[in-house]
Structures are given as structure tokens and as C-alpha cells.
Design a protein around this motif. Structure first.
Motif, PDB file in Angstrom:
ATOM      1  N   GLN A  44      10.257   0.092  -5.709  1.00 53.45           N
ATOM      2  CA  GLN A  44       9.394   1.157  -5.201  1.00 53.45           C
ATOM      3  C   GLN A  44       9.376   1.164  -3.681  1.00 53.45           C
ATOM      4  OE1 GLN A  44       5.558   0.482  -7.267  1.00 53.45           O
ATOM      5  NE2 GLN A  44       5.664   2.599  -7.921  1.00 53.45           N
ATOM      6  N   VAL A  45       9.232  -0.004  -3.106  1.00 48.16           N
ATOM      7  CA  VAL A  45       9.176  -0.109  -1.644  1.00 48.16           C
ATOM      8  C   VAL A  45      10.483   0.399  -1.027  1.00 48.16           C
ATOM      9  CG1 VAL A  45       9.014  -1.726   0.290  1.00 48.16           C
ATOM     10  CG2 VAL A  45       7.506  -2.003  -1.692  1.00 48.16           C
ATOM     11  N   GLN A  46      11.615   0.022  -1.604  1.00 48.92           N
ATOM     12  CA  GLN A  46      12.903   0.465  -1.063  1.00 48.92           C
ATOM     13  C   GLN A  46      13.090   1.971  -1.238  1.00 48.92           C
ATOM     14  OE1 GLN A  46      15.490  -2.328  -3.177  1.00 48.92           O
ATOM     15  NE2 GLN A  46      15.856  -3.448  -1.260  1.00 48.92           N
ATOM     16  N   HIS A  47      12.583   2.510  -2.342  1.00 43.18           N
ATOM     17  CA  HIS A  47      12.687   3.959  -2.540  1.00 43.18           C
ATOM     18  C   HIS A  47      11.894   4.707  -1.477  1.00 43.18           C
ATOM     19  CE1 HIS A  47      12.759   7.860  -4.534  1.00 43.18           C
ATOM     20  NE2 HIS A  47      11.429   7.907  -4.418  1.00 43.18           N
ATOM     21  N   ILE A  48      10.641   4.276  -1.254  1.00 41.71           N
ATOM     22  CA  ILE A  48       9.767   4.993  -0.325  1.00 41.71           C
ATOM     23  C   ILE A  48      10.263   4.880   1.113  1.00 41.71           C
ATOM     24  CG2 ILE A  48       7.404   5.082   0.587  1.00 41.71           C
ATOM     25  CD1 ILE A  48       6.494   4.011  -2.198  1.00 41.71           C
ATOM     26  N   THR A  49      10.901   3.746   1.440  1.00 50.19           N
ATOM     27  CA  THR A  49      11.353   3.530   2.822  1.00 50.19           C
ATOM     28  C   THR A  49      12.821   3.903   3.034  1.00 50.19           C
ATOM     29  OG1 THR A  49      11.856   1.203   2.303  1.00 50.19           O
ATOM     30  CG2 THR A  49       9.667   1.694   3.228  1.00 50.19           C
ATOM     31  N   HIS A  50      13.442   4.507   2.035  1.00 49.22           N
ATOM     32  CA  HIS A  50      14.833   4.955   2.199  1.00 49.22           C
ATOM     33  C   HIS A  50      14.854   6.098   3.218  1.00 49.22           C
ATOM     34  CE1 HIS A  50      18.741   6.797   1.302  1.00 49.22           C
ATOM     35  NE2 HIS A  50      19.066   5.620   0.782  1.00 49.22           N
ATOM     36  N   PRO A  51      15.836   6.139   4.108  1.00 47.55           N
ATOM     37  CA  PRO A  51      15.878   7.193   5.136  1.00 47.55           C
ATOM     38  C   PRO A  51      15.772   8.606   4.582  1.00 47.55           C
ATOM     39  CG  PRO A  51      17.460   5.484   5.660  1.00 47.55           C
ATOM     40  CD  PRO A  51      16.903   5.133   4.310  1.00 47.55           C
ATOM     41  N   ASP A  52      16.399   8.879   3.455  1.00 48.05           N
ATOM     42  CA  ASP A  52      16.316  10.231   2.891  1.00 48.05           C
ATOM     43  C   ASP A  52      14.885  10.572   2.475  1.00 48.05           C
ATOM     44  OD1 ASP A  52      19.020  10.507   3.261  1.00 48.05           O
ATOM     45  OD2 ASP A  52      19.547  10.098   1.163  1.00 48.05           O
ATOM     46  N   ILE A  53      14.178   9.590   1.915  1.00 53.68           N
ATOM     47  CA  ILE A  53      12.784   9.823   1.510  1.00 53.68           C
ATOM     48  C   ILE A  53      11.900   9.974   2.735  1.00 53.68           C
ATOM     49  CG2 ILE A  53      10.807   8.866   0.266  1.00 53.68           C
ATOM     50  CD1 ILE A  53      13.092   9.860  -1.517  1.00 53.68           C
ATOM     51  N   LEU A  78       0.817  -1.220   0.000  1.00 54.53           N
ATOM     52  CA  LEU A  78       0.000   0.000   0.000  1.00 54.53           C
ATOM     53  C   LEU A  78       0.851   1.270   0.000  1.00 54.53           C
ATOM     54  CD1 LEU A  78      -2.620  -1.193   2.633  1.00 54.53           C
ATOM     55  CD2 LEU A  78      -3.058  -0.836   0.187  1.00 54.53           C
ATOM     56  N   LEU A  79       2.163   1.124   0.182  1.00 57.09           N
ATOM     57  CA  LEU A  79       3.022   2.306   0.294  1.00 57.09           C
ATOM     58  C   LEU A  79       2.962   3.191  -0.939  1.00 57.09           C
ATOM     59  CD1 LEU A  79       6.224   0.765   1.956  1.00 57.09           C
ATOM     60  CD2 LEU A  79       4.759   2.530   2.948  1.00 57.09           C
ATOM     61  N   HIS A  80       2.979   2.583  -2.128  1.00 59.44           N
ATOM     62  CA  HIS A  80       3.071   3.401  -3.346  1.00 59.44           C
ATOM     63  C   HIS A  80       1.834   4.260  -3.545  1.00 59.44           C
ATOM     64  CE1 HIS A  80       0.477   0.969  -6.214  1.00 59.44           C
ATOM     65  NE2 HIS A  80       0.608   0.119  -5.221  1.00 59.44           N
ATOM     66  N   ILE A  81       0.674   3.769  -3.119  1.00 60.53           N
ATOM     67  CA  ILE A  81      -0.551   4.560  -3.222  1.00 60.53           C
ATOM     68  C   ILE A  81      -0.449   5.805  -2.352  1.00 60.53           C
ATOM     69  CG2 ILE A  81      -3.001   4.599  -2.596  1.00 60.53           C
ATOM     70  CD1 ILE A  81      -3.172   1.687  -3.381  1.00 60.53           C
ATOM     71  N   CYS A  82      -0.090   5.591  -1.095  1.00 59.51           N
ATOM     72  CA  CYS A  82      -0.036   6.708  -0.151  1.00 59.51           C
ATOM     73  C   CYS A  82       1.109   7.667  -0.476  1.00 59.51           C
ATOM     74  CB  CYS A  82       0.091   6.175   1.270  1.00 59.51           C
ATOM     75  SG  CYS A  82      -1.278   5.090   1.727  1.00 59.51           S
ATOM     76  N   TYR A  83       2.186   7.135  -1.019  1.00 61.72           N
ATOM     77  CA  TYR A  83       3.303   7.991  -1.424  1.00 61.72           C
ATOM     78  C   TYR A  83       2.883   8.909  -2.568  1.00 61.72           C
ATOM     79  CZ  TYR A  83       7.993   9.304  -3.033  1.00 61.72           C
ATOM     80  OH  TYR A  83       9.107  10.013  -3.413  1.00 61.72           O
TER      81      TYR A  83
END
Length: 591
Positions: A449-458, A339-344
Motif C-alpha cells: 500500500q505504501v509503495q502504491h501511494i508513493t509511486h510517482p504516477d500516483i 497514516l498514508l492509507h487513511i489520507c489516500y
């Protein structure tokens, strides 16, 4: 009329069509009768009809083949629900039967009606189609059939919506009993919410209202801010929260619930506005319009965009709510990550109207800012007796608003809540080291996508965006009551402050469960939480909503306990919140 409508005549068997027409006109007469009189008279008429077992008659006709009987029954049910407040008087079991029946009709499609229009033995039904002017030629009747079905389909979901759309709202126990009686309602509503619009009827509200009904089932009590604990939570946890947990368990036990929730968002993403842009010619063909005379193309497009915006925010509201039951409902990490990509995507900063350089950008602003806010008032004795109480704007505001914050708030709130669940499970940091997608990850997203959204910088950027949203939302609430001060403004400002508080609470939780990794970015969230809750408490006091004022005030005082000095919270704010608690307690004692 009910006696005539209740006769069980079988199609064929040499039964003349006049008998079925008599039943049709009997149901139409009941519909027209329900539209007359004031609220008291309509309620009395409703009760008289219920005593004659009308609902059972209606549900029996829904099992029979003639399409005009389906249309007459659905129109009558919608009128009873909206104009005669049917939801007030029926049991949860009957409500479940009605909702299931109209959802099944909504999903059935127009093929049966087309077949009946092509059959000489049943084509006579076209004589009562809207604006038909008599029995249509078979070829024209078959062409008109999908439009007829789409309009009845809209009324069908409208009936279910009006059954649930009561003020005060149905109790959580009532809603739970509905879903316990018919658990498949969740699955049916999710399917209805992604049904395709018929091109000649693009103004249909089937998708939006189906989504809204799901939101009503999982609506938070008006005195609760999700994620904000208070010393007064014992009663909530023993009653409403227990019912909500069971409903969310039913939701997450339905077939393919995750993929359908994702599809709900993607379906909106892929909708094409071109059918709306052809609506003027459509109305020329069919001679009627949902909209009043003088409606411009821009008005029609804005209406469409607001409907899409409403679907977005309700789907995000559902996601945010489900995160609070992730453990008890057995929602897996892979499902949370799906669900992360939707909310992102929903958390990007939107433009302001003056920044738009095109028609399309302006529509995106309308969609991004769509907000769901309803409340009712108790009518003074001098009010128009024909007015619908749930749409009144005078009198005293009743303590049961239905609210969904705009995408600019609920998007970041849902996203941060997903991150909180992963952090709480000690799963957030490990995502960056994954070499392959986790089992159960939705095909709508990817490991990348999941790793991008959960990266500390993001995550740091998400927190900064959220902080800006909180401050802007809180300031909007202040501006509203600075400019005007009536019950409508107090109620809306309260909704602004509550949504700010929810996002602030999510940031505080994320900071807590990440052991201060994002402390610098999260600094100020605790202070904003205290301020937003205190302001919400004051708005509730202004409205005479002492229970809400007490909960919000206690939440503010609790959030201020042991708050770090670097937050910069003025001690006078806590003193003010303690006075609000005293005022709320005094108000409750006077009742």
C-alpha cells in the motif's frame, strides 16, 4: 443546596436512602436554577456556586458509587458549561480535573449501574430514572440501565466539550496547561472517540465530541494558514506555536497514539447505520427523542452521516497538523507511512448529489461534504438577553472561528503533507526500492500500500486532484459572496479561501522538496496560493478582522515574490494585496 449535596454519607451503615435522594434533588435543583435567567444572571449564579466550592463537591461525588449521583453531577456540569459558560471562569487545573473525571466515566461502561439495579439495597435509584414513573421492577431496571448510562455518558462528554467550546477560544497556553496537568486526557479522549454506540441510543455524540475536543486542543490560530510563512510569524512562533508544539509532543507521547488515531478512522469505516434505521421503534419504547417532532427517517440517517463525516475531517485535521511538528515530536518515517492509507482513501473524488443513483450514494455525498465551521458575534445591545452569544448570527463577527474543511479538501491536504515530510527527509524516492516493510509500520497497512501511494504516477494523480479541489473551493468562496454579502457569508468564504491556501501551500512545499520532479503537475499552485490568501485577506477586511487581514495579505505578497513567469500571475493581484496590507495596518492603528 450545595451544603446538602456536600455531605459525605457512606452507602450502607444504616443511612436512609432519603438522605441520598435529598442530595440528588439538591443537585437537580441547581441544574434547573442554572437554566433560568439571562446570560448575566446565569454567569452571576455560576460565580456564586464556584465560591461555594461546587466543583469540588461534584468531583467528590464522581468518586462515590451511586449512579444517580453521577448522573446528577454530570448533568449539572454540562449545564454550567453550556448555559453558564463555566469554562470562562475556571482555571486550567480545574478544567483538567473535570475533563479527566467525565472521560473516566465515559469509559467505565454500564456494569456498575446494572449491578446497582440488581441489588435490592440500591435498586431504589430507578425511581428517578427518566420516564420511570416510580421504582422499576429489578428486571426492568437492569434492562434500562445501559440506556440510562449511555444518555449520561453523552452528557459527560458534552460537559467536557462545552468547557472547551468557548468563543473566543481558550488560549493555547490555557490548553497546554490542561494537558500538562493531566497528560492522560489525550489517551482518554482517543479511547472515548472509538467507544461503541449503544444500539438503543444511536444518536449519541460521544465519539464526535471526543474527537472535536482533541481538535480544539490543537486548533490553529485564526490568522495562521498552516504551511504559509509570513514576515509576521515571530510572535506566533514565540507564543502559540511553542504551546502547540508542546501539546503535540504530549499527544505523540501518549500510549499507542498512532494506532488509536488509525483506529479512530477505521472505527468510523466499520460503523453500521442499521441502528439508526430502527430509531423510530426505539423511540416508541423509551418515549423520548433527541429530535423534534416530524423528524423523518432520512433526517435521522443524515444526522448520523454528518456525525461520521465530522469525525473523519477532524481526524484528518489532526494528521495534517501533526505533520508540521513531525521533526520536533520525533514522528518516524514508518509512522508517517502508516497514516498514508487513511489520507489516500479520504482523497478520492466524491460524487455530486445529482449524480447519485441510490440512497447509499446520497449519504456518502453528505458524509464527504461534512464541514465543521463555527463562529460567534458580539451581540448588539438590543439582542435577546437569553440568546447564547456563541450561537448568535447578528452583530459583529468575533475573530475566532473554529473550522475544519470538508473531506474533499482536508483529505488531500493531509495526504500531501505526509508526502512533504517524507520528501523533506529524502525518504520518498527510496520507498519504491524497499523489499520489506519498515520497522514500526502499522499492521493496518502494508508495504504494498505504501509503495502504491508513493509511486510517482500516483503522486502525479494526487497533485492533479488537489489542483482541481483548490480551484473548486476557491470558486465556491467567490460564488458565496457573489450571491450574498453579510458577515456569515464573509466568514464562511474566508474559511473556503484559507483551506484552499493551505492545500496550495502543501503542493508548493511538495514541489520544492522533490526538486521539481512534479513541477508540471504542480504548476499553478503558487498562483492559486496568492489568489486564495488575497481573497481571505479581503474577507477579513470586510469583517473588520484587521490582524487576520494583515497576516493573509503579507502571506500573499510573500508567496508572489520570485514567482515563476509561467505561473501567469497578474501583477495587479500583488498590487491589490499590498493595498490590503495598507488597509489592515490602518485598521489596526485606529483601534
Amino acid at each position: 443546596m450545595i451544603t446538602v449535596a456536600s455531605q459525605n454519607w457512606s452507602l450502607g451503615n444504616d443511612v436512609p436512602k432519603e438522605r441520598f435522594l435529598a442530595q440528588y434533588y439538591a443537585l437537580e435543583s441547581l441544574h434547573n436554577l442554572t437554566l433560568t435567567g439571562n446570560e448575566f444572571e446565569r454567569r452571576q449564579l455560576r460565580d456564586d456556586m464556584l465560591e461555594e466550592n461546587l466543583i469540588a463537591v461534584c468531583l467528590q461525588h464522581m468518586q462515590r458509587p451511586l449512579c444517580i449521583m453521577h448522573g446528577a453531577v454530570i448533568t449539572l456540569l454540562q449545564t454550567l458549561a453550556f448555559d453558564a459558560f463555566l469554562g470562562e471562569q475556571i482555571s486550567s487545573s480545574v478544567a483538567a480535573d473535570i475533563i479527566e473525571s467525565v472521560c473516566l466515566y465515559t469509559l467505565a461502561g454500564p456494569d456498575s449501574i446494572i449491578s446497582q439495579m440488581l441489588d435490592p439495597d440500591t435498586a431504589w435509584q430507578s425511581s428517578v430514572f427518566p420516564n420511570s414513573g416510580g421504582i422499576l421492577p429489578i428486571d426492568k431496571a437492569a434492562i434500562f440501565a445501559p440506556l440510562y448510562y449511555s444518555m449520561v455518558q453523552d452528557n459527560a462528554i458534552g460537559a467536557a466539550y462545552s468547557l472547551m467550546d468557548l468563543f473566543p477560544s481558550h488560549s493555547h497556553e490555557f490548553c497546554l496547561e490542561v494537558l500538562k496537568k493531566k497528560p492522560r486526557i489525550v489517551e482518554l479522549l482517543l479511547d472515548c472517540a472509538v467507544s461503541d454506540r449503544y444500539p438503543r441510543h444511536p444518536e449519541t455524540q460521544v465519539c464526535m465530541k471526543s474527537c472535536s475536543i482533541l481538535g480544539m486542543f490543537l486548533q490553529w490560530p485564526s490568522h495562521i494558514v498552516p504551511g504559509v510563512p509570513t514576515p509576521l510569524d515571530r510572535s506566533f512562533k514565540a507564543h502559540e506555536w511553542k504551546a502547540m508544539l508542546k501539546m503535540m509532543d504530549i499527544f505523540t507521547s501518549s500510549t499507542d497514539w498512532l494506532e488509536k488515531l488509525i483506529e479512530l478512522w477505521m472505527h468510523v469505516q466499520e460503523e453500521d447505520i442499521s441502528p439508526v434505521q430502527g430509531m423510530e421503534s426505539v423511540y416508541g419504547d423509551r418515549g423520548t427523542s433527541f429530535f423534534p417532532d416530524g423528524t423523518t427517517l432520512f433526517d435521522l440517517e443524515s444526522y448520523w452521516i454528518r456525525m461520521i463525516g465530522a469525525i473523519r475531517i477532524i481526524s484528518l485535521r489532526l494528521i495534517a497538523t501533526l505533520t508540521h511538528a513531525a521533526e520536533s515530536c520525533g514522528i518516524t518515517n514508518a509512522q508517517i507511512e502508516s497514516l498514508l492509507h487513511i489520507c489516500y482513501r479520504a482523497s478520492g473524488a466524491g460524487k455530486l448529489p445529482h449524480q447519485c443513483t441510490s440512497h447509499q450514494e446520497l449519504f456518502e455525498v453528505v458524509e464527504y461534504g461534512a464541514e465543521f465551521f463555527q463562529y460567534t458575534t458580539s451581540r448588539p445591545a438590543t439582542a435577546d438577553p437569553k440568546s447564547r452569544a456563541s450561537r448568535d448570527v447578528g452583530g459583529i463577527a468575533v475573530e475566532s472561528p473554529i473550522v475544519a474543511a470538508p473531506q474533499c479538501l482536508i483529505g488531500p491536504t493531509a495526504l500531501v503533507r505526509l508526502l512533504v515530510v517524507l520528501a523533506q527527509r529524502n525518504a520518498l524516492r527510496g520507498i519504491q526500492a524497499l523489499k520489506k516493510a519498515p520497522t514500526g509500520l502499522s499492521s493496518s497497512t502494508s508495504l504494498g500500500q505504501v509503495q502504491h501511494i508513493t509511486h510517482p504516477d500516483i503522486i502525479r494523480r494526487i497533485i492533479k486532484i488537489s489542483q482541481s479541489c483548490i480551484i473548486e473551493r476557491t470558486e465556491r468562496g467567490r460564488c458565496l459572496i457573489r450571491e450574498k454579502k453579510d458577515n456569515t457569508d464573509f466568514n464562511l468564504a474566508c474559511a473556503f479561501f484559507v483551506s484552499s491556501a493551505e492545500l496550495s501551500a502543501a503542493l508548493v512545499a511538495l514541489d520544492t522538496y522533490t526538486d521539481g520532479e512534479y513541477a508540471a503537475e504542480a504548476l499553478g499552485a503558487r498562483k492559486q496560493l496568492v489568489i486564495a490568501l488575497g481573497n481571505a485577506s479581503q474577507m477579513a477586511l470586510n469583517l473588520g478582522h484587521y490582524r487576520r487581514a494583515l497576516h493573509f495579505g503579507c502571506g500573499a505578497v510573500s508567496a508572489a515574490e520570485d514567482i515563476p513567469a509561467e505561473e501567469g500571475l497578474d501583477p495587479a493581484i500583488t498590487e491589490k494585496n499590498q493595498r490590503r496590507i495598507s488597509q489592515a495596518n490602518a485598521g489596526l492603528r485606529r483601534r
